[in-house]
Design a protein around this motif. Sequence first.
Motif, PDB file in Angstrom:
ATOM      1  N   LEU A 171      28.713  59.102  32.572  1.00  0.00           N
ATOM      2  CA  LEU A 171      29.780  58.752  31.640  1.00  0.00           C
ATOM      3  C   LEU A 171      29.997  59.902  30.674  1.00  0.00           C
ATOM      4  CD1 LEU A 171      28.886  55.068  30.608  1.00  0.00           C
ATOM      5  CD2 LEU A 171      30.404  55.835  32.441  1.00  0.00           C
ATOM      6  N   SER A 191      31.557  62.610  36.744  1.00  0.00           N
ATOM      7  CA  SER A 191      31.585  61.874  35.477  1.00  0.00           C
ATOM      8  C   SER A 191      32.843  61.022  35.372  1.00  0.00           C
ATOM      9  CB  SER A 191      31.557  62.848  34.289  1.00  0.00           C
ATOM     10  OG  SER A 191      30.432  63.687  34.315  1.00  0.00           O
ATOM     11  N   LYS A 192      32.666  59.812  34.881  1.00  0.00           N
ATOM     12  CA  LYS A 192      33.806  58.942  34.587  1.00  0.00           C
ATOM     13  C   LYS A 192      34.156  59.124  33.119  1.00  0.00           C
ATOM     14  CE  LYS A 192      35.543  54.207  35.034  1.00  0.00           C
ATOM     15  NZ  LYS A 192      36.740  54.666  35.743  1.00  0.00           N
ATOM     16  N   ALA A 219      31.433  49.120  32.891  1.00  0.00           N
ATOM     17  CA  ALA A 219      31.114  50.222  33.800  1.00  0.00           C
ATOM     18  C   ALA A 219      29.638  50.550  33.846  1.00  0.00           C
ATOM     19  CB  ALA A 219      31.891  51.475  33.399  1.00  0.00           C
TER      20      ALA A 219
END
Length: 220
Positions: A171, A191-192, A219
Amino acid sequence: MRASIALAFQRSANVSRAALYGTERDAQLPLNLAADARVPFLGYCGPRYAVGNPVLLAINSGGGADEYRERHAEDRELIPLVEAFVRANQGTRARTFEAMSRVYMQHVQTWNLKNIVTPTLEACGRTVEEVCYINLFPYRTRKNNMPSAKARYAAWENIVAPLLNELRPILLIALGKKAGRVAERFPQPTSKLFVVPRTNGDRYVCDEAKAVLEMIRNAT
């Protein structure tokens, strides 16, 4: 792993302000304490950070206001630690990195920014010790203005991207739309990205930010 993170932070911290602006004396240099405006307030890495943990991304450090004429107590504590880390050799790098990170982490928790950092950490199920906090542009700007586009993008390519390659967060959480807009230009394959909007003065968490925080919870 910790040694390689410290090395990555040091390399990023040694990217000078002049290199990002392309000039030794830029138009965004604060009116006072020019030497302090060349100190890289890069951020910290929590002592319990593990590869894959979240990285919090702010836009740049404060302290560039025209009325800021002398170091306050926080700077008197932190700046010597940053400077020691920047010039550390292999034998002292780890020690100076931990000292800088520890104090920087303590300071973050006293700023108004904590009003957005704390709920963000809660949403990811992490503590302040388990994340890294990075200023996308680590140098102070006059009147705390947004760094120029050229400087922002140079900072991403030369400072942030190498750090993210080392940290490999699942993240990446931009604290504010200013940092978020830059991060969106450079998507990370592992990566989100979440962008948590900030309010003026970080006095409260707005409804839009609450909605993003709920998406982060879902998430994780």
